[in-house]
Scaffold this motif. Structure first.
Motif, mmCIF file in Angstrom:
data_model
loop_
_atom_site.group_PDB
_atom_site.id
_atom_site.type_symbol
_atom_site.label_atom_id
_atom_site.label_comp_id
_atom_site.label_asym_id
_atom_site.label_seq_id
_atom_site.Cartn_x
_atom_site.Cartn_y
_atom_site.Cartn_z
ATOM 1 N N PRO A 51 5.812 -13.241 -10.688
ATOM 2 C CA PRO A 51 5.122 -12.097 -10.084
ATOM 3 C C PRO A 51 3.830 -12.527 -9.387
ATOM 4 C CG PRO A 51 4.716 -12.138 -12.451
ATOM 5 C CD PRO A 51 5.608 -13.314 -12.156
ATOM 6 N N GLU A 52 3.381 -13.759 -9.643
ATOM 7 C CA GLU A 52 2.141 -14.303 -9.085
ATOM 8 C C GLU A 52 2.106 -15.786 -9.418
ATOM 9 O OE1 GLU A 52 -1.323 -14.268 -11.286
ATOM 10 O OE2 GLU A 52 -0.005 -15.060 -12.820
ATOM 11 N N LEU A 53 1.086 -16.512 -8.971
ATOM 12 C CA LEU A 53 1.096 -17.967 -9.170
ATOM 13 C C LEU A 53 0.008 -18.508 -10.091
ATOM 14 C CD1 LEU A 53 2.606 -17.568 -6.258
ATOM 15 C CD2 LEU A 53 2.177 -20.007 -6.055
ATOM 16 N N GLY A 89 4.076 -1.224 2.236
ATOM 17 C CA GLY A 89 3.041 -2.103 1.706
ATOM 18 C C GLY A 89 3.273 -2.542 0.265
ATOM 19 N N ARG A 90 4.322 -2.042 -0.371
ATOM 20 C CA ARG A 90 4.639 -2.458 -1.749
ATOM 21 C C ARG A 90 6.107 -2.833 -1.792
ATOM 22 N NH1 ARG A 90 2.477 -2.094 -6.739
ATOM 23 N NH2 ARG A 90 0.631 -1.124 -5.894
ATOM 24 N N TYR A 91 6.375 -4.097 -2.012
ATOM 25 C CA TYR A 91 7.743 -4.589 -1.937
ATOM 26 C C TYR A 91 8.130 -5.306 -3.219
ATOM 27 C CZ TYR A 91 6.245 -3.852 2.832
ATOM 28 O OH TYR A 91 5.713 -3.290 3.946
ATOM 29 N N GLN A 263 -5.048 -2.287 -0.840
ATOM 30 C CA GLN A 263 -5.675 -3.484 -1.407
ATOM 31 C C GLN A 263 -4.994 -4.743 -0.872
ATOM 32 O OE1 GLN A 263 -5.957 -5.395 -5.597
ATOM 33 N NE2 GLN A 263 -6.690 -3.309 -5.728
ATOM 34 N N ILE A 264 -5.742 -5.529 -0.103
ATOM 35 C CA ILE A 264 -5.130 -6.724 0.464
ATOM 36 C C ILE A 264 -5.444 -7.983 -0.347
ATOM 37 C CG2 ILE A 264 -4.794 -5.922 2.823
ATOM 38 C CD1 ILE A 264 -7.381 -7.148 3.631
ATOM 39 N N CYS A 265 -6.392 -7.871 -1.268
ATOM 40 C CA CYS A 265 -6.742 -9.067 -2.048
ATOM 41 C C CYS A 265 -7.350 -8.661 -3.373
ATOM 42 C CB CYS A 265 -7.751 -9.897 -1.252
ATOM 43 S SG CYS A 265 -8.441 -11.290 -2.159
ATOM 44 N N GLY A 266 -7.049 -9.438 -4.407
ATOM 45 C CA GLY A 266 -7.683 -9.198 -5.699
ATOM 46 C C GLY A 266 -7.898 -10.521 -6.403
ATOM 47 N N GLY A 267 -8.939 -10.581 -7.233
ATOM 48 C CA GLY A 267 -9.155 -11.829 -7.952
ATOM 49 C C GLY A 267 -10.360 -11.749 -8.859
ATOM 50 N N PHE A 286 -8.177 -15.990 -6.477
ATOM 51 C CA PHE A 286 -7.771 -14.728 -5.853
ATOM 52 C C PHE A 286 -6.386 -14.890 -5.263
ATOM 53 C CE2 PHE A 286 -9.553 -17.227 -2.382
ATOM 54 C CZ PHE A 286 -8.592 -17.090 -1.388
ATOM 55 N N ALA A 287 -5.748 -13.767 -4.948
ATOM 56 C CA ALA A 287 -4.525 -13.801 -4.149
ATOM 57 C C ALA A 287 -4.592 -12.688 -3.106
ATOM 58 C CB ALA A 287 -3.289 -13.648 -5.021
ATOM 59 N N ILE A 288 -4.153 -13.046 -1.905
ATOM 60 C CA ILE A 288 -4.125 -12.101 -0.786
ATOM 61 C C ILE A 288 -2.663 -11.709 -0.561
ATOM 62 C CG2 ILE A 288 -4.484 -11.878 1.718
ATOM 63 C CD1 ILE A 288 -6.723 -14.025 1.414
HETATM 64 P P1 HAM Z 1 -2.853 -8.994 -7.766
HETATM 65 O O1 HAM Z 1 -3.979 -8.039 -7.507
HETATM 66 O O2 HAM Z 1 -1.799 -8.567 -8.733
HETATM 67 O O3 HAM Z 1 -3.526 -10.362 -8.221
HETATM 68 O O4 HAM Z 1 -2.138 -9.337 -6.392
HETATM 69 C C1 HAM Z 1 -2.890 -9.807 -5.293
HETATM 70 C C2 HAM Z 1 -2.481 -9.090 -4.025
HETATM 71 O O5 HAM Z 1 -1.071 -9.220 -3.807
HETATM 72 C C3 HAM Z 1 -2.721 -7.581 -4.025
HETATM 73 O O6 HAM Z 1 -4.056 -7.283 -3.705
HETATM 74 C C4 HAM Z 1 -1.756 -7.127 -2.946
HETATM 75 O O7 HAM Z 1 -2.330 -7.279 -1.653
HETATM 76 C C5 HAM Z 1 -0.602 -8.103 -3.079
HETATM 77 N N1 HAM Z 1 0.527 -7.452 -3.785
HETATM 78 C C6 HAM Z 1 0.680 -7.279 -5.107
HETATM 79 N N2 HAM Z 1 1.854 -6.655 -5.376
HETATM 80 C C7 HAM Z 1 2.465 -6.435 -4.191
HETATM 81 C C8 HAM Z 1 3.720 -5.856 -3.773
HETATM 82 N N3 HAM Z 1 4.593 -5.358 -4.658
HETATM 83 N N4 HAM Z 1 4.010 -5.810 -2.445
HETATM 84 C C9 HAM Z 1 3.142 -6.310 -1.534
HETATM 85 N N5 HAM Z 1 1.951 -6.880 -1.864
HETATM 86 C C10 HAM Z 1 1.620 -6.946 -3.157
HETATM 87 C C11 HAM Z 1 -2.815 -11.505 -8.548
HETATM 88 O O8 HAM Z 1 -1.657 -11.664 -8.300
HETATM 89 C C12 HAM Z 1 -3.661 -12.585 -9.184
HETATM 90 N N6 HAM Z 1 -2.809 -13.753 -9.465
HETATM 91 C C13 HAM Z 1 -4.821 -12.981 -8.284
HETATM 92 C C14 HAM Z 1 -5.658 -14.060 -8.875
HETATM 93 C C15 HAM Z 1 -5.605 -15.387 -8.594
HETATM 94 N N7 HAM Z 1 -6.581 -13.920 -9.808
HETATM 95 C C16 HAM Z 1 -7.102 -15.105 -10.119
HETATM 96 N N8 HAM Z 1 -6.504 -15.998 -9.382
#
Ligand code: HAM
Length: 398
Positions: A51-53, A89-91, A263-267, A286-288
């Motif tokens: 779901p993330e890295l 925007g949510r996939y 929300q385009i970025c969170g971290g 962070f992740a964008i």
């Molecule tokens: P996150 O807020 O879950 O953080 O995801 C980061 C960004 O990914 C969100 O702001 C959004 O732009 C995009 N995103 C998340 N879910 C979706 C979706 N279903 N469809 C399209 N875009 C999406 C993280 O993933 C953390 N790993 C960030 C991080 C890195 N924190 C510390 N290091």
């Protein structure tokens, strides 16, 4: 974004697209399983599409980079998967670009990560991103100090994250948390504004256990951030972040034109070392969401015209000296870093030149029999229309 990250001294890493489910459960709790694509492989193991890295990057750090000079700076990009109801925007499959700064305990690190995220977003052409910065440790400390139990706090965070204060009120009622406690949290998360907000909040809440430390760290990080030019932000103590692993300064970047999924970025700062048996590894990242960045750039109509840079090499014969010279011209151009296509459709000069124009090339190099006899090629500038005879070696200095 990649060149922005390289410019900040970050190196690119890649991690697998699927992992043992345990990796994600260990860092975010069992509830994360509902949000993932989980499957059993032929060996009966529970695996999940990532779901993330961040967790995988931390494992990479634990396996390979603990002895590398600190801090470790890495970035990544790739597909991620979340089991969600798709909408604009949510996939369920989407792309992230992210970075992690590992091993830096100081507020300069918090500020660098926020600055890198904002510069990468600006580099992609998103106009006026809105940056909000908070501290989840402050919110945790507050809940603890006013007597909200950890389990209730755990349920409260997602509601605060969504800005659902009615939901929070109901939760507190159901769990017998007094109205006064609700008022304190409600007022605290509403605190927003410039850096001076931190001082006001410190004056009002600094006496609660743990809050002064969290708030002074936030203040220090913001003072560092202020040293970057034109990097505007708002303090927002209501940032609760969806994932559980955050401990310190957190931030989010929105692009208002995107509506519900803006929300385009969170971290932010987190502690994940312990799941790999490492103590005290301060990290922030962070992740964008790249899909949302594309939507934002498209909506803003901000796609800049791409500068014409490439070349098309057109041999007028398919063999012998003409072809040899054409290939030498193409290789020389490529060696000089010019994107160079070879005309392989056997088109005549007129059609080939129109094609070069359509494909956004700046130059056409035409190699005919007469030119080949003198060891030269014709270089045509497709912008000015000027044409000159040159040797292939001269093409290295376009
Ligand atoms: P996150 O807020 O879950 O953080 O995801 C980061 C960004 O990914 C969100 O702001 C959004 O732009 C995009 N995103 C998340 N879910 C979706 C979706 N279903 N469809 C399209 N875009 C999406 C993280 O993933 C953390 N790993 C960030 C991080 C890195 N924190 C510390 N290091």
């Amino acid at each position: 974004m990649r060149s922005t990250a390289l410019g900040f001294g970050y190196g690119e890493v890649r991690t697998p697209t699927f992992e043992h489910t345990d990796l994600f459960v260990a860092r975010s709790g069992p509830a994360i399983v509902d949000e993932m694509y989980v499957f059993e492989d032929k060996g009966g193991r529970s695996m999940s599409l990532r779901p993330e890295l961040t967790a995988a990057v931390m494992r990479l750090y634990a396996d390979r980079l603990t002895h590398a000079p600190k801090p470790v700076r890495v970035f990544y990009q790739g597909p991620c998967y979340r089991y969600e109801r798709p909408q604009k925007g949510r996939y369920r499959e989407f792309y992230q670009f992210g970075a992690e700064l590992i091993g830096c305990p100081h507020p300069e690190g918090d500020a660098e990560i926020i600055a890198l995220a904002v510069r990468a977003i600006q580099a992609a052409g998103v106009p006026d991103p809105v940056v909000r910065v908070g501290h989840v440790g402050a919110l945790h400390a507050l809940m603890d100090a006013i007597g909200v139990e950890a389990t209730v706090a755990g349920q409260a965070f997602p509601l605060i994250d969504k800005g659902d204060m009615t939901g929070l009120r109901t939760l507190f009622d159901q769990r017998d948390v007094g109205y006064e406690a609700f008022q304190v949290v409600d007022e605290f998360v509403a605190a927003s504004g410039d850096r001076s907000v931190v001082d006001h909040v410190m004056a009002a809440y600094g006496h609660y256990d743990g809050l002064a430390d969290a708030l002074s760290r936030l203040g220090e990080a913001l003072a560092q951030l202020d040293a970057y030019e034109d990097l505007g932000y708002t303090v927002d103590l209501g940032i609760a972040r969806g994932l559980d692993y955050y401990t310190g300064v957190v931030f989010e970047v929105d692009w208002e034109g995107l509506g519900a999924e803006k929300q385009i970025c969170g971290g932010g700062a987190y502690e994940l070392g312990q799941i790999f048996g490492l103590d005290n590894v301060p990290a922030t990242g962070f992740a964008i969401g790249l899909d949302r960045v594309y939507l934002a750039v498209e909506t803003a109509g901000g796609e800049e015209e791409v500068a014409r840079t490439g070349a098309l090499v057109v041999p007028m014969e398919r063999g012998g000296e003409v072809m040899r010279l054409a290939l030498r011209a193409a290789e020389t151009l490529r060696g000089a870093g010019v994107r160079t296509e070879l005309e392989v459709m056997r088109r005549g000069t007129g059609k080939a030149l129109r094609g070069a124009d359509q494909r956004g090339h700046r130059w056409a190099v035409i190699v005919g029999t007469d030119e080949a006899a003198s060891g030269k090629v014709a270089l045509k500038d497709l912008v000015s229309g000027e044409q000159t005879l040159v040797t292939p070696d001269q093409l290295a200095h376009l």
